[in-house]
Design a protein around this motif. Structure first.
Motif, mmCIF file in Angstrom:
data_model
loop_
_atom_site.group_PDB
_atom_site.id
_atom_site.type_symbol
_atom_site.label_atom_id
_atom_site.label_comp_id
_atom_site.label_asym_id
_atom_site.label_seq_id
_atom_site.Cartn_x
_atom_site.Cartn_y
_atom_site.Cartn_z
ATOM 1 N N VAL A 28 7.981 -8.631 -6.199
ATOM 2 C CA VAL A 28 7.730 -7.488 -7.088
ATOM 3 C C VAL A 28 7.086 -7.960 -8.383
ATOM 4 O O VAL A 28 7.579 -8.888 -9.034
ATOM 5 N N LEU A 29 6.008 -7.295 -8.746
ATOM 6 C CA LEU A 29 5.385 -7.465 -10.063
ATOM 7 C C LEU A 29 5.623 -6.222 -10.873
ATOM 8 O O LEU A 29 5.440 -5.102 -10.382
ATOM 9 N N VAL A 30 6.027 -6.388 -12.126
ATOM 10 C CA VAL A 30 6.061 -5.275 -13.076
ATOM 11 C C VAL A 30 4.789 -5.323 -13.904
ATOM 12 O O VAL A 30 4.568 -6.291 -14.640
ATOM 13 N N ASP A 31 3.937 -4.322 -13.758
ATOM 14 C CA ASP A 31 2.801 -4.151 -14.659
ATOM 15 C C ASP A 31 3.306 -3.270 -15.783
ATOM 16 O O ASP A 31 3.412 -2.051 -15.644
ATOM 17 N N GLU A 85 11.643 -0.974 -22.143
ATOM 18 C CA GLU A 85 12.707 -0.405 -21.307
ATOM 19 C C GLU A 85 12.723 -1.039 -19.907
ATOM 20 O O GLU A 85 13.227 -0.453 -18.950
ATOM 21 N N ILE A 86 12.167 -2.250 -19.791
ATOM 22 C CA ILE A 86 12.061 -2.917 -18.493
ATOM 23 C C ILE A 86 13.424 -3.025 -17.807
ATOM 24 O O ILE A 86 13.543 -2.757 -16.605
ATOM 25 N N ALA A 87 14.457 -3.412 -18.528
ATOM 26 C CA ALA A 87 15.781 -3.583 -17.919
ATOM 27 C C ALA A 87 16.267 -2.277 -17.303
ATOM 28 O O ALA A 87 16.802 -2.262 -16.181
ATOM 29 N N LEU A 95 16.972 -3.194 -8.844
ATOM 30 C CA LEU A 95 16.516 -4.576 -8.866
ATOM 31 C C LEU A 95 17.235 -5.365 -9.959
ATOM 32 O O LEU A 95 17.322 -4.911 -11.101
ATOM 33 N N ALA A 96 17.697 -6.550 -9.616
ATOM 34 C CA ALA A 96 18.288 -7.434 -10.619
ATOM 35 C C ALA A 96 17.222 -8.295 -11.278
ATOM 36 O O ALA A 96 17.306 -8.593 -12.478
ATOM 37 N N ALA A 233 13.848 -12.290 -19.362
ATOM 38 C CA ALA A 233 15.174 -12.233 -18.753
ATOM 39 C C ALA A 233 15.135 -11.608 -17.364
ATOM 40 O O ALA A 233 15.999 -11.902 -16.525
ATOM 41 N N SER A 234 14.145 -10.768 -17.094
ATOM 42 C CA SER A 234 14.071 -10.090 -15.804
ATOM 43 C C SER A 234 13.510 -10.970 -14.695
ATOM 44 O O SER A 234 13.601 -10.620 -13.513
ATOM 45 N N LEU A 235 12.933 -12.126 -15.045
ATOM 46 C CA LEU A 235 12.268 -12.963 -14.052
ATOM 47 C C LEU A 235 13.266 -13.734 -13.197
ATOM 48 O O LEU A 235 14.203 -14.343 -13.702
ATOM 49 N N ALA A 236 13.017 -13.734 -11.893
ATOM 50 C CA ALA A 236 13.736 -14.630 -10.997
ATOM 51 C C ALA A 236 13.216 -16.049 -11.191
ATOM 52 O O ALA A 236 12.137 -16.250 -11.768
#
Length: 319
Positions: A28-31, A85-87, A95-96, A233-236
């Protein structure tokens, strides 16, 4: 709706930076700044295992891009939110962690091209400049209510305008006669406030003032200050973050956030390196990368871009 062609900045390089993290099924990519979706479209084409969560605060951009990229089906999820507001967005998606986050900061091509949004000093329009027209104060409210000192600070800090106080004083004097409602009147006032010799160089005289007002209206630097740590912080582990900045203050924030994560403060003579003491990030770019001369010639918007990227090496201490 504008028919202008959207040319994504540094497209091949940006995709090359995120692609290694998007090779596994279900990646998953967050744009975080979806806009017209140029970078997202390229990722969906070139990374067939990946899907994209596209965030944008502009409902018009989301609607248009969702329609334009509808052929990708469930591989693209469009979310109306601000990028700090990504978290919350990821929690709503169940998604964690994600495998990549992309920021292409600043105003989008669509927003500049749509006359009624008020971002451009080149054509007359209502003095708005909100990226989300459903919320927040307009540029007209800022121009017509802020005191001289606050206007001066905004123009000097966010626009790096040498004549900030002179412009602010003229604005306050003129709004007492008649409040500002249009971009054309404000742009003309700025032009008249700047010495003639200065007006002959450096592009349109109102460019820096309009940039400063846009940043203030949308609270861009405060939002970015919150968004960068949240994105990291959201990155695996193995996930990558790419930040495209067009303003020195944005780039400074990106540089600080990525370098902080990549810093190694361990003593040189430590015999064993505990995993918890290793840096969380590895920088993927040496300093900030810029567009080539050929790209700038073909796409002037690329002239000011600065690209920084990093990869997560280990889970955070709080994870």
């Amino acid at each position: 709706m504008t028919d202008a062609v959207h040319v994504p900045v540094m497209l091949d390089r940006v995709v090359a930076l995120v692609a290694p993290a998007l090779e596994r099924p279900g990646s998953v990519l967050v744009d975080a700044t979806l806009g017209l979706g140029g970078h997202t479209e390229a990722v969906l084409d070139r990374c067939p295992q990946a899907r994209v969560i596209g965030i944008d605060r502009d409902p018009q951009a989301l609607a248009r891009t969702g329609e334009r990229l509808a052929a990708y089906g469930e591989r693209l999820t469009c979310v109306h939110a601000v990028y700090d507001e990504i978290a919350d967005v990821l929690a709503d998606q169940g998604l964690a962690h994600v495998d990549g986050v992309l920021f292409d900061l600043g105003v989008s091509s669509m927003q500049l091209d749509l006359r009624d949004r008020g971002f451009s000093y080149a054509q007359d329009a209502p003095l708005d400049m909100r990226m989300d027209e459903t919320a927040g104060r307009t540029a007209a409210e800022v121009v017509n209510t802020y005191p001289v000192g606050e206007l001066t600070r905004i123009l000097a800090q966010y626009g790096e305008e040498r004549f900030a106080r002179r412009i602010a004083q003229r604005i306050v004097a003129e709004r007492a006669r008649e409040p500002f409602t249009s971009t054309e009147r404000l742009a003309e006032l700025v032009r008249e406030s700047i010495p003639a010799a200065t007006r002959r160089t450096g592009g349109h005289p109102a460019k820096r003032t309009f940039q400063a007002l846009r940043i203030e209206v949308n609270d861009e630097l405060t939002v970015l200050t919150r968004a960068l740590p949240a994105a990291i912080a959201s990155l695996a582990v193995g996930g990558r973050i790419v930040v495209m900045s067009y303003h020195s203050l944005e780039d400074r924030l990106a540089k600080a956030a990525l370098r902080a994560g990549a810093r190694d403060d361990l003593p040189a003579d430590l015999p064993v390196t505990a995993d918890a003491l290793r840096p969380e990030l590895r920088l993927l770019t040496r300093g900030a990368e810029q567009a080539s001369a050929d790209e700038v010639a073909a796409n002037p918007r690329a002239q000011s871009v600065r690209v920084r990227a990093a990869e997560r090496l280990r889970a955070s201490d709080a994870a």
